[in-house]
Write an enzyme that holds these catalytic residues in place. Structure first.
Site, mmCIF file in Angstrom:
data_model
loop_
_atom_site.group_PDB
_atom_site.id
_atom_site.type_symbol
_atom_site.label_atom_id
_atom_site.label_comp_id
_atom_site.label_asym_id
_atom_site.label_seq_id
_atom_site.Cartn_x
_atom_site.Cartn_y
_atom_site.Cartn_z
ATOM 1 N N LYS A 45 38.145 -44.873 -7.629
ATOM 2 C CA LYS A 45 39.449 -45.183 -8.239
ATOM 3 C C LYS A 45 39.251 -45.823 -9.615
ATOM 4 C CE LYS A 45 41.664 -45.737 -3.726
ATOM 5 N NZ LYS A 45 42.046 -46.664 -2.644
ATOM 6 N N GLN B 58 42.137 -53.109 -1.169
ATOM 7 C CA GLN B 58 41.614 -51.979 -0.399
ATOM 8 C C GLN B 58 41.691 -52.264 1.104
ATOM 9 O OE1 GLN B 58 40.640 -48.946 -1.626
ATOM 10 N NE2 GLN B 58 40.390 -48.282 0.491
ATOM 11 N N ASP C 151 49.874 -49.305 -5.056
ATOM 12 C CA ASP C 151 49.780 -48.455 -3.865
ATOM 13 C C ASP C 151 51.171 -48.077 -3.327
ATOM 14 O OD1 ASP C 151 47.164 -47.783 -3.086
ATOM 15 O OD2 ASP C 151 46.763 -49.834 -2.405
#
Ligand code: NAP
Length: 294
Positions: free
Chosen positions: A65, A109, A132
């Protein structure tokens, strides 16, 4: 010389929903926009990533990412906390990142170690930096079909792949296998917003095949290799294979052998939804920066 039947059989037409190619287009577009902002003297967007513990898969995901972000000119900073971190300590770090003017987006994460209260961690992120799209504020906007807010990465990536691949969503029967808050449920909601008729299946669904066989669009997000066999797919359907099951060091989805012989559109796996998810994260980071500092 091939057999006669082979020569006269109408070839099966199939479109590949190529996530790598579409993701590249999206990343190129963002790179141009970031370049223009920086040339105009504005700060570079920045993605802050947080990993708790030493899960190697999490480290790998975060690295890729960050690499995608860097590729388009977005800075990244990496925060690592030890496995025994408490919920309070994680929330404290998130609060610091929320206040940090230079941080555009925050990614915590998952999975997190068991002692951490996942809900507390998710709601600690300022919704404007929630790249997210997991915060209930952003998820609520998606649930109500309202604009604004942050779009969830994997579901939005799936919709982009379908739309750019020429799959008609309006009026389609869509079946989503999986009802998680991060993939199945929001994917269903985004499909409803685009006027598909949606069925969500899960482990308590009786006769999964009866549902999947009616699907013009089938999204497989169960995390179960070989769950969807060839005879469960309607000929010509658009099939999106979301799952990333790790087997023998490689990645497989939920589709069994031969699905490619009947599907009209198909996502490769790997190379389908995964690159799109990462591209959506990069786009969300850029957009979070624009919303905060136009
Ligand atoms: P999850 O939280 O484990 O949810 C799986 C869902 O599938 C659950 O709703 C479960 O039903 C359902 N399910 C499991 N077995 C089933 C079966 N035999 N029949 C019908 N439904 C079944 O997983 P997730 O986070 O949604 O992720 C799903 C998969 O996508 C995983 O493989 C994950 O690695 C992958 N993924 C890929 C990307 C990407 O970018 N490519 C992004 C995110 C996730 P119940 O609710 O009844 O348990």
């Amino acid at each position: 010389m091939p057999p006669i039947g082979f020569m006269f059989r109408r070839p099966h037409r199939q479109e590949v929903l190529d996530g790598r190619a579409v993701a590249k287009q999206i990343l190129d577009d963002i790179a141009t926009k970031v370049g223009a902002r920086v040339a105009a003297g504005k700060p570079r967007p920045k993605l802050a990533t947080v990993i708790v513990g030493d899960n190697p898969a999490s480290a790998l995901y975060v690295r890729s990412k960050q690499r995608d972000a860097r590729q388009v000119g977005i800075d990244s900073e990496d925060h690592r906390l030890p496995t025994e971190t408490s919920t309070e300590q994680l929330v404290e770090l998130i609060a610091v990142l929320n206040r940090d003017e230079s941080v555009s987006g925050i990614l915590v994460q998952q999975p997190l170690p068991n002692q951490i209260d996942l809900v507390q961690a998710v709601i600690a992120v300022d919704p404007i930096k929630d790249v997210d799209g997991f915060h209930p504020f952003n998820a609520g906007l998606v649930a109500q079909g309202l604009p604004g807010g942050v779009q969830p990465c994997t579901p939005t990536g799936i919709i982009e792949l379908l739309e750019r691949g020429g799959v008609r969503i309006e009026g389609a029967n869509a079946v989503v296998v999986g009802r998680s808050n991060i993939v199945g449920k929001p994917t269903a909601l985004l499909l409803i917003k685009r006027n598909a008729t949606v069925t969500i299946c899960h482990t308590k669904t009786t006769n999964l095949a009866a549902h999947t066989r009616e699907a013009d669009i089938l999204v497989a997000a169960a995390g179960r290799p070989n769950l969807i066999s060839k005879d469960m797919v309607k000929p010509g359907a658009a099939v999106v294979d979301v799952s990333a099951n790790r087997i023998d060091g490689g990645q497989v989805g939920d589709l069994g052998p031969g699905v490619e012989e009947v599907a009209g559109w198909l996502t490769p796996n790997p190379g389908g939804v995964g690159p799109m998810t990462r591209a959506m994260l990069v786009r969300n980071t850029y957009e979070a920066e624009i919303r905060r500092r136009p």
